[in-house]
Design a protein around this motif. Sequence first.
Motif, PDB file in Angstrom:
ATOM      1  N   LYS A 196      38.481 -29.691  25.557  1.00  0.00           N
ATOM      2  CA  LYS A 196      38.648 -28.933  26.420  1.00  0.00           C
ATOM      3  C   LYS A 196      39.436 -29.571  27.594  1.00  0.00           C
ATOM      4  O   LYS A 196      40.637 -30.090  27.522  1.00  0.00           O
ATOM      5  CB  LYS A 196      37.191 -28.234  26.868  1.00  0.00           C
ATOM      6  CG  LYS A 196      36.443 -27.425  26.091  1.00  0.00           C
ATOM      7  CD  LYS A 196      35.230 -26.933  26.324  1.00  0.00           C
ATOM      8  CE  LYS A 196      34.508 -26.235  25.350  1.00  0.00           C
ATOM      9  NZ  LYS A 196      33.166 -26.055  25.793  1.00  0.00           N
ATOM     10  N   ASP A 241      24.463 -30.751  29.596  1.00  0.00           N
ATOM     11  CA  ASP A 241      25.569 -30.407  28.910  1.00  0.00           C
ATOM     12  C   ASP A 241      26.538 -29.885  29.807  1.00  0.00           C
ATOM     13  O   ASP A 241      26.553 -28.770  30.407  1.00  0.00           O
ATOM     14  CB  ASP A 241      25.079 -29.355  27.891  1.00  0.00           C
ATOM     15  CG  ASP A 241      26.269 -28.619  27.269  1.00  0.00           C
ATOM     16  OD1 ASP A 241      27.414 -29.096  27.213  1.00  0.00           O
ATOM     17  OD2 ASP A 241      26.087 -27.665  26.539  1.00  0.00           O
ATOM     18  N   SER A 293      29.655 -22.312  31.508  1.00  0.00           N
ATOM     19  CA  SER A 293      31.049 -22.695  31.256  1.00  0.00           C
ATOM     20  C   SER A 293      32.016 -21.375  31.236  1.00  0.00           C
ATOM     21  O   SER A 293      33.112 -21.301  31.502  1.00  0.00           O
ATOM     22  CB  SER A 293      31.547 -23.673  30.313  1.00  0.00           C
ATOM     23  OG  SER A 293      30.921 -23.471  29.015  1.00  0.00           O
ATOM     24  N   ARG A 324      42.459 -25.073  20.983  1.00  0.00           N
ATOM     25  CA  ARG A 324      42.054 -25.716  22.445  1.00  0.00           C
ATOM     26  C   ARG A 324      43.296 -26.727  22.744  1.00  0.00           C
ATOM     27  O   ARG A 324      44.310 -26.497  22.564  1.00  0.00           O
ATOM     28  CB  ARG A 324      40.827 -26.496  22.358  1.00  0.00           C
ATOM     29  CG  ARG A 324      39.734 -25.424  22.128  1.00  0.00           C
ATOM     30  CD  ARG A 324      38.409 -26.056  22.511  1.00  0.00           C
ATOM     31  NE  ARG A 324      37.372 -25.153  22.312  1.00  0.00           N
ATOM     32  CZ  ARG A 324      35.852 -25.511  22.126  1.00  0.00           C
ATOM     33  NH1 ARG A 324      35.598 -27.074  21.942  1.00  0.00           N
ATOM     34  NH2 ARG A 324      34.884 -24.528  22.090  1.00  0.00           N
ATOM     35  N   ILE A 346      28.061 -19.400  23.868  1.00  0.00           N
ATOM     36  CA  ILE A 346      29.341 -20.132  24.256  1.00  0.00           C
ATOM     37  C   ILE A 346      30.581 -19.143  23.881  1.00  0.00           C
ATOM     38  O   ILE A 346      31.479 -19.044  24.562  1.00  0.00           O
ATOM     39  CB  ILE A 346      29.499 -21.569  23.749  1.00  0.00           C
ATOM     40  CG1 ILE A 346      28.109 -22.241  23.936  1.00  0.00           C
ATOM     41  CG2 ILE A 346      30.629 -22.045  23.911  1.00  0.00           C
ATOM     42  CD1 ILE A 346      27.961 -22.689  25.454  1.00  0.00           C
ATOM     43  N   GLY A 362      29.851 -29.480  29.187  1.00  0.00           N
ATOM     44  CA  GLY A 362      30.658 -28.450  28.392  1.00  0.00           C
ATOM     45  C   GLY A 362      32.268 -29.010  28.593  1.00  0.00           C
ATOM     46  O   GLY A 362      32.565 -29.554  27.459  1.00  0.00           O
ATOM     47  N   SER A 364      32.551 -31.622  25.041  1.00  0.00           N
ATOM     48  CA  SER A 364      33.827 -31.471  24.320  1.00  0.00           C
ATOM     49  C   SER A 364      34.818 -32.536  24.631  1.00  0.00           C
ATOM     50  O   SER A 364      35.039 -32.648  25.767  1.00  0.00           O
ATOM     51  CB  SER A 364      34.173 -30.070  24.418  1.00  0.00           C
ATOM     52  OG  SER A 364      33.140 -29.253  24.062  1.00  0.00           O
ATOM     53  N   ASN A 418      31.533 -32.716  17.814  1.00  0.00           N
ATOM     54  CA  ASN A 418      31.961 -31.577  18.572  1.00  0.00           C
ATOM     55  C   ASN A 418      30.693 -31.509  19.882  1.00  0.00           C
ATOM     56  O   ASN A 418      29.818 -32.037  19.626  1.00  0.00           O
ATOM     57  CB  ASN A 418      32.473 -30.403  18.358  1.00  0.00           C
ATOM     58  CG  ASN A 418      31.211 -29.683  17.526  1.00  0.00           C
ATOM     59  OD1 ASN A 418      30.179 -29.975  17.374  1.00  0.00           O
ATOM     60  ND2 ASN A 418      31.449 -28.609  16.595  1.00  0.00           N
ATOM     61  N   GLY A 419      31.023 -30.819  20.758  1.00  0.00           N
ATOM     62  CA  GLY A 419      30.037 -30.605  21.741  1.00  0.00           C
ATOM     63  C   GLY A 419      28.742 -29.894  21.300  1.00  0.00           C
ATOM     64  O   GLY A 419      27.774 -30.480  21.904  1.00  0.00           O
ATOM     65  N   ALA A 420      28.817 -29.129  20.409  1.00  0.00           N
ATOM     66  CA  ALA A 420      27.390 -28.657  19.824  1.00  0.00           C
ATOM     67  C   ALA A 420      26.648 -29.678  19.095  1.00  0.00           C
ATOM     68  O   ALA A 420      25.381 -29.800  19.177  1.00  0.00           O
ATOM     69  CB  ALA A 420      27.665 -27.381  19.095  1.00  0.00           C
ATOM     70  N   HIS A 449      25.833 -26.182  31.647  1.00  0.00           N
ATOM     71  CA  HIS A 449      26.706 -25.525  32.485  1.00  0.00           C
ATOM     72  C   HIS A 449      27.206 -24.315  31.888  1.00  0.00           C
ATOM     73  O   HIS A 449      27.649 -24.337  30.816  1.00  0.00           O
ATOM     74  CB  HIS A 449      27.978 -26.374  32.763  1.00  0.00           C
ATOM     75  CG  HIS A 449      29.005 -25.991  33.423  1.00  0.00           C
ATOM     76  ND1 HIS A 449      28.847 -25.636  34.853  1.00  0.00           N
ATOM     77  CD2 HIS A 449      30.576 -25.520  33.297  1.00  0.00           C
ATOM     78  CE1 HIS A 449      29.975 -25.032  35.231  1.00  0.00           C
ATOM     79  NE2 HIS A 449      30.693 -24.926  34.269  1.00  0.00           N
TER      80      HIS A 449
HETATM   81  C1  LIG Z   1      32.314 -25.572  24.906  1.00  0.00           C
HETATM   82  C2  LIG Z   1      30.717 -25.716  25.110  1.00  0.00           C
HETATM   83  C3  LIG Z   1      29.958 -26.153  24.116  1.00  0.00           C
HETATM   84  C4  LIG Z   1      30.361 -26.173  22.704  1.00  0.00           C
HETATM   85  O1  LIG Z   1      31.274 -27.363  22.423  1.00  0.00           O
HETATM   86  P1  LIG Z   1      31.878 -27.320  21.295  1.00  0.00           P
HETATM   87  O2  LIG Z   1      32.901 -28.512  21.599  1.00  0.00           O
HETATM   88  O3  LIG Z   1      32.780 -26.197  21.147  1.00  0.00           O
HETATM   89  O4  LIG Z   1      31.076 -27.689  20.231  1.00  0.00           O
HETATM   90  C5  LIG Z   1      28.467 -26.296  24.563  1.00  0.00           C
HETATM   91  N1  LIG Z   1      28.205 -26.118  25.768  1.00  0.00           N
HETATM   92  C6  LIG Z   1      29.067 -25.915  26.772  1.00  0.00           C
HETATM   93  C7  LIG Z   1      28.321 -25.792  28.127  1.00  0.00           C
HETATM   94  C8  LIG Z   1      30.484 -25.535  26.609  1.00  0.00           C
HETATM   95  O5  LIG Z   1      31.269 -24.987  27.441  1.00  0.00           O
END
Ligand SMILES: *Cc1c(COP(=O)(O)O)cnc(C)c1O
Length: 438
Positions: free
Chosen positions: A282, A247, A221, A90, A173, A249, A279, A145-147, A219
């Motif tokens: 990104k 979320d 994404s 990334r 995702i 993303g 995240s 992280n995002g998750a 979202h």
């Molecule tokens: C990328 C994404 C995630 C996961 O995020 P990570 O940082 O990869 O764990 C979750 N939700 C959405 C909408 C995303 O775009």
Amino acid sequence: MPERDPTDPRRHVPRTDAVLAEPVLAQAISRLGRDRVRDAVRGAQAQVRAGALSPDQVVPATLAALPAGVTSLTPVINATGVVIHTNLGRAPLSAAAVEAVVAATGTVDVELDLATGRRSTRGAGALAALLAAVPEAGSALVVNNGAAALVLATTALAAGREVVVSRGQLVEIGDGFRLPDLIASTGARLREVGTTNRTTLTDYERAVGPDTGCILAVHPSNFRVEGFTAAVPVAALATIGPPVVHDIGSGLLRPHPLLPDEPDAASSLRDGAAVVTCSGDKLLGGPQAGLVLGERDTVDRLRRHPLARALRADKLTLAALEATVRGPRVPVLDALEADPAVLFARCRAVTAAVAPELGAQTVEAEGVVGGGGAPGLRLPGWAVSLPESYAERLRTGVPAVLARIERGRCLVDLRCVPAASDPLVVEAIRDAGRGESR
Ligand SMILES: *Cc1c(COP(=O)(O)O)cnc(C)c1O
């Protein structure tokens, strides 16, 4: 004991400790570690025993067998035109973020107030930077992280209860990471509403009840639903009652003019989301991280949940994140906003610099945001077009250059390549061309 043959090469194999004491190898030990170097010495000694190497070549053979660095991760020049390339880790960090990471590698005051000598909020500088960038948020939290941010939000707000979510947002995702599975793993129950293409406010209102822990908006994404569609904006969801987890993303903190369809944290919080998750690596252009921004009380509930400790970010991440949010323009923005005229000039220069017999051409080429979001968005630009066979040689060369293959051509797209690296790209193409003519 039988008499040993004096011409037996084994008699002349230099001793391991003597070889390891050679200054060049002592240097290698401090760089790579003793075990690695000793293994390489043993390999060279074995070759001497086998008669494949003369004893005085043990040191050079050992050096030749040693890897360039301690990590097997190899830097790759991203010539794909994909701004956020998940397989390439990334977002590349800004120079300021790299500097911050290096400064944090030792012992740092990540959780200590030097003025009072007391323990302090972990990563207070990164949190303050986020709150300064998004004043709409009353509090912030950084996880791995995002998750992880999403897991923490749904666990803290809805474990043992229901998460109300639109069927159109139960997305995968990437790499088999499916949102429904993730939420089920938290012990919350999914309450799906609406259909794949249409969900209305009434759908949500009917589903919400005393057992609702939160409403989740995700979202989409990495895909787009077109045609007969309806989705409920966060502003409407926020009128229903339960906290809305959004979320978003990709991690835009504020709107970006090139990305009108990407949600951003500030707008979502203004619309009434209780918390926004996203995240860090990104579109924000920082390190891998999960950001939680939102109402103070709700974010504090997440912060106090036992799971928060298991998901917390490390000091290197916190350092890089603070530098990303507070510091100079990030490389992701340079790539996203690259001026096509500048890309054209750079591609022409690279095309001219590689030998003309390679058949290089400057061609129009569109970049994409990639794993970071904005599906369907095409970024106008240019690339150096080469025969398809170049792609593999560029990828396996030093430095590795990852190009993309399109309609039987290898396209070297300079969008995500720092301009300072253009000479490296020229060299890499020339090297690949030499391989071609062999
Ligand atoms: C990328 C994404 C995630 C996961 O995020 P990570 O940082 O990869 O764990 C979750 N939700 C959405 C909408 C995303 O775009």
